[in-house]
Design an enzyme around this catalytic site. Structure first.
Site, PDB file in Angstrom:
ATOM      1  N   SER A   1      -8.548 -27.332  28.084  1.00 36.00           N
ATOM      2  CA  SER A   1      -8.354 -28.409  28.172  1.00 36.00           C
ATOM      3  C   SER A   1      -8.640 -28.803  26.310  1.00 36.00           C
ATOM      4  CB  SER A   1      -8.548 -29.358  29.057  1.00 36.00           C
ATOM      5  OG  SER A   1      -8.466 -30.255  28.550  1.00 36.00           O
TER       6      SER A   1
ATOM      7  N   ASP B   1      -2.119 -29.093  31.940  1.00 36.08           N
ATOM      8  CA  ASP B   1      -3.436 -28.548  31.215  1.00 36.08           C
ATOM      9  C   ASP B   1      -4.772 -27.924  32.732  1.00 36.08           C
ATOM     10  OD1 ASP B   1      -6.644 -29.040  31.165  1.00 36.08           O
ATOM     11  OD2 ASP B   1      -5.503 -31.067  29.964  1.00 36.08           O
TER      12      ASP B   1
END
Length: 574
Positions: free
Chosen positions: A100, A428
């Site tokens: 991320s 993600d």
């Protein structure tokens, strides 16, 4: 408004063994290319250890993990790497794996010609960039119009040119494969970028290694079951193990959005998308001016605006009927929208008597009928129209990370979830575990020690606890974790926790905000409030410097402990 530097690193990718054929690679363990890079990096680590007067023949494999956390994580990651370099510890690291927001930092370093060699310079560049208003509307819009020409366009493309570009003030055009030469020379830790397959996560497969999808300079794919495609070919179309259509490699700008889309907070994401979409559709841009010059241009602009409002209102459980009635008034009499108008009339009549799934399908059908080839042929800005409509369509279906599945119809993989679909949807990885433990654990990369820098919001031990559960489910060695003890310290943690078991790895865990660098629980709370994950306003330079200092302190204050543990492992493996 300054135009940002688009490509800060001019090095070109060079073909390696993984590019000589477009075939898929099935191999257990790491690839030959990675082995060669790790061996070369091991020489750097060995020299570093010998400079400490350690007589070692085999070096321990150290992996640095940097977690997600939006822009907070990107800045903190820079601070950690700067301090590891300053303290002489970075040259002891073999791998760096990010999730991320930390990938925003890793990508930035990869796009600077000397980013990994001069971390202080990179840090100063980060501070300078974050204080500039360098998000350029026209650059973003041009990129989105180009992206809309791809058949794998998704909200990730929109996120890349809007939010990630806006937050990081950077839109790098170079690609991960361009880092092969540096990784082969061992001048940087071997980088691993983590994502997760949405379909496997949805089917609870995230509890097995199969869901984790990694990108390295050489290969992209699943470490388990060991199925990869060259990073340069990831995104091309494959069928039955053979490439049938070549697509250009996605650049770091897209990779940053793919790995860092923060999809957990849907309401915040929706609001952010709405704000940016309204800017793109209503700002005075060349595309908008050309659109308004089209026949029925005013009608087209208003129609797109209302279609977006319809989808947004549906997703936020609002009243869609007034918007349908507005669309009815706008479309009636326009030759492009004859079929769409008929469908709207039907929707207005039956809307209150249909289920939510039926309403979604009717809205999907309306979007399909609202964009037709005649309209595109007549428009002077077809790519602009495609971008607008594709974004609305992806929003309704909540489509992110569309990637052509290189394992489509591949017969040598038993798990049909991996092979039955033409597209996979990458997302993600922080939504599974907010740190890339599954990609560096011993059976994959023989990691001896993990330096885990956790920039998460909330529980500073969530990644540790989640990883222990994951490892138990997958029969992977991991040190024991006392959840109850960690829960007691969660509000005011220390700056370092060491977890050791009978087998590797040793895990050194560093919570970002702690009672050492923040002094008190009250300061810790204030830091979390200041540096929220979904803060979309700019940080001041003072705030950036404070965050850099907090992250550096966690390295500086524990330098001796890190060094001692590395030395112990070096002697143990000699």
């Amino acid at each position: 408004m300054a135009i940002p530097q688009q490509v800060a690193f001019s090095a070109q990718s060079h073909p390696g063994p993984c590019d000589e054929s477009s075939d898929i690679s099935i191999h257990v363990g790491i690839s030959d290319e990675e082995k060669a890079a790790v061996k070369k990096r091991g020489e750097v680590v060995l020299r570093t250890l010998k400079n400490l007067d350690l007589d070692v023949k085999k070096v321990p494999v150290a992996s640095v993990l940097v977690s997600g956390g939006g822009l907070r994580a990107a800045i903190a990651c820079q601070g950690v790497l700067s301090e590891l370099s300053r303290e002489g510890l970075l040259d002891m690291v073999t791998y760096i794996a990010g999730v991320s927001g930390s990938i925003w930092c890793m990508s930035s370093l990869c796009t600077q010609s000397d980013g990994w060699q001069d971390l202080e310079k990179a840090e100063n560049e980060l501070r300078r960039r974050l204080q500039e208003d360098s998000w350029n509307f026209f650059v973003a819009l041009d990129g989105l119009c180009d992206a809309a020409e791809r058949d794998d366009y998704s909200l990730t493309d929109f996120w890349s040119y809007s939010t990630v570009y806006y937050l990081t003030k950077e839109l790098p055009g170079t690609c991960l494969s361009h880092m092969r030469e540096k990784s082969e020379m061992g001048t940087m830790p071997y980088p691993i970028f983590a994502t997760i397959n949405h379909d496997l996560k949805s089917s609870e497969k995230e509890k097995t290694p199969n869901a984790w999808f990694e990108f390295t300079p050489d290969w992209a794919g699943y470490s388990t079951p060991g199925a990869y495609v060259s990073t340069t070919h990831c995104g091309s179309k494959f069928e039955g193990g053979k490439r049938i259509q070549l697509e250009p490699e996605r650049d770091f700008s897209y990779l940053k959005a793919l790995c860092g889309s923060a999809l957990a907070d849907m309401n915040t994401i929706l609001k952010t998308i709405k704000d940016f979409f309204c800017k793109f559709i209503n700002d005075s841009s060349p595309q908008e001016k050309m659109l308004l010059a089209d026949p029925e241009g005013t009608t087209l602009k208003t129609t797109m605006d209302q279609l977006f409002n319809l989808v947004y209102t549906f997703l936020t459980n609002g009243d869609c009927l007034p918007i349908l009635e507005n669309l009815q008034c706008i479309m009636t009499g326009c030759k492009y929208f004859y079929e769409a108008t008929a469908l709207i009339n039907q929707m207005i009549e039956c809307w209150g008597q249909t289920s939510r799934d039926q309403q979604r399908q009717l809205t999907q059908d309306l979007l399909g009928k609202s964009l037709n080839q005649d309209l595109l042929k007549q428009s002077s800005v077809p790519s602009f129209l495609k971008f607008l409509w594709k974004t609305i369509n992806c929003l309704l279906s909540w489509i992110w990370g569309t990637t052509h599945n290189f394992l489509y119809k591949y017969g040598d993989i038993e798990d049909k979830l991996l092979t039955k679909k033409k597209n996979i949807y990458l997302m993600d990885a922080g939504l599974a575990i907010n740190s890339a433990y599954p990609l560096v654990l011993p059976q994959v990369r023989n990691t001896d020690i993990i330096l885990s820098f956790d920039f998460s919001a909330g529980d500073p031990f969530e990644t540790i606890k989640a990883t222990e559960k994951y490892c138990k489910a997958c029969n992977i060695p991991f040190p024991p974790v006392d959840d109850a003890k960690l829960d007691q310290e969660a509000k005011a943690p220390s700056d370092l926790y060491i977890f050791e078991g009978k087998k590797p790895p040793v895990v050194m865990h560093f919570p970002l905000f702690n009672k050492v660098n923040c002094d008190s629980e009250e300061v810790i709370k204030q830091r979390h409030k200041t540096y929220q994950t979904f803060r979309f306003t700019n940080y001041s330079d003072a705030e950036v410097c404070q965050l850099l200092e907090d992250s550096k302190a966690n390295v500086r204050n524990n330098k001796d402990c890190i060094l001692m543990k590395m030395c112990e492992l070096a002697e143990a493996t000699s």
